[in-house]
Design an enzyme around this catalytic site. Structure first.
Site, PDB file in Angstrom:
ATOM      1  N   TYR A 100      32.355 -50.460 129.294  1.00 34.02           N
ATOM      2  CA  TYR A 100      33.641 -50.286 128.615  1.00 34.02           C
ATOM      3  C   TYR A 100      33.475 -49.413 127.370  1.00 34.02           C
ATOM      4  CZ  TYR A 100      37.801 -51.670 125.928  1.00 34.02           C
ATOM      5  OH  TYR A 100      38.950 -51.677 125.178  1.00 34.02           O
ATOM      6  N   LYS A 142      35.016 -45.602 126.584  1.00 34.77           N
ATOM      7  CA  LYS A 142      35.854 -45.341 125.424  1.00 34.77           C
ATOM      8  C   LYS A 142      35.264 -44.247 124.538  1.00 34.77           C
ATOM      9  CE  LYS A 142      39.290 -48.209 125.996  1.00 34.77           C
ATOM     10  NZ  LYS A 142      40.679 -47.708 126.175  1.00 34.77           N
TER      11      LYS A 142
END
Length: 299
Positions: free
Chosen positions: A138, A142
């Site tokens: 994740y 990002k």
């Protein structure tokens, strides 16, 4: 303004839309969700009915582009969280990274002058709160989105503002590893037991402060591709439990989770120098508001 909000049916989307409704902006929501129940609970039934809803997938470039037509700005929230990216990294990349590229491409196609998007404090690994070295899929996705945003400004002059909120808590936050503070409030309000899913200090930022930052980003013209940390107040699960016991002395909220995958010492940085009207809600106030929402529905 006419604002496209991707992922607008979710937790943060509902709070941002609540603020946009008070500004009188037109809102178009792109979301896979079939229900606007959370938007109704947070922003109100009248506003939810007035929103233009488009059911579509952020990974579908043409769907994103067609939905963006006629908009003055895009707030990009659509994504999947840490555990979902860990379980299926390919889907995580498709949603979080390719989906973000689809948003920037749509802005270019239609001459939309501003993109405001969600990054994450997850870009920092557990070892450093100064240098982004993510250890989760994740966080890696990002961080890649932030680099792409800079490239869109360098290549096409498309301005953007990204936000890296740490632990966002408040009414309606009920999924994800860092939902612990909100779920603890819900459990205490309902007289249920709850064990925090994480341990250690983290920056806890009240959801309406985050929503206000997105609203402020729409109002301010800030050339370039910027990313701002949003840290709120450093707190541990024990701090949250102490605040809850002031409201519900007999609540059964305990610790016992794994360590947070991000560093505890992330600084906020220049956020308020650039967006000086972003509010700050102390932890005790934010916990009290969240508890009250789950106790009696008040905001």
């Amino acid at each position: 303004m006419q604002i496209l909000v991707t992922g607008g049916a979710g937790f943060l989307g509902a709070w941002i839309c609540r603020r946009l409704s008070r500004r009188g902006d037109g809102v178009r929501i792109l979301d896979r969700a079939g229900s606007g129940d959370l938007l109704v609970a947070i922003a109100g039934a009248r506003f939810a009915a007035d929103c233009e809803w488009v059911h579509g997938d952020i990974t579908d470039a043409e769907a994103v582009a067609s939905t963006a037509r006629g908009c003055d700005a895009i707030i990009h929230l659509a994504g999947i969280l840490t555990l979902a990216c860990k379980e299926d990294p390919i889907r995580g990349a498709a949603v979080n990274l390719i989906g973000t590229l689809n948003v920037f491409e749509a802005a270019l196609r239609h001459g939309i002058p501003k993109v405001v998007y969600t990054s994450s404090a997850g870009v920092y690994g557990p070892q450093s709160g100064e240098h982004p070295v993510p250890v989760s899929q994740y966080g890696a996705f990002k961080l890649a989105c932030e680099g792409s945003a800079r490239a869109y400004f360098a290549d096409h002059g498309l301005p953007s503002i990204g936000f890296r909120p740490y632990v966002v808590y408040g009414p309606g936050r009920e999924s994800g590893l860092s939902a612990g503070p909100s779920l603890a409030c819900r459990a205490a309000a309902r007289g249920e037991a709850y064990v925090f899913p994480y341990e250690g200090a983290a920056g806890l930022v009240y959801v309406d402060d985050v929503a206000a930052a997105y609203e402020s980003a729409l109002r301010h013209d800030v050339p370039g591709a910027h990313v701002f940390n949003m840290i709120g107040e450093q707190a541990t699960p024990e701090d949250v439990i102490a605040a809850l016991r002031e409201l519900a002395p007999d609540c059964d909220i305990r610790t016992g989770g794994a360590a947070m995958p991000s560093a505890p010492d992330i600084a906020e940085g220049p956020l308020r120098d650039v967006l000086p009207d972003v509010p700050f809600t102390p932890l005790r106030d934010g916990i009290a508001r969240t508890f009250a929402f789950y106790r009696d529905g008040s905001l």
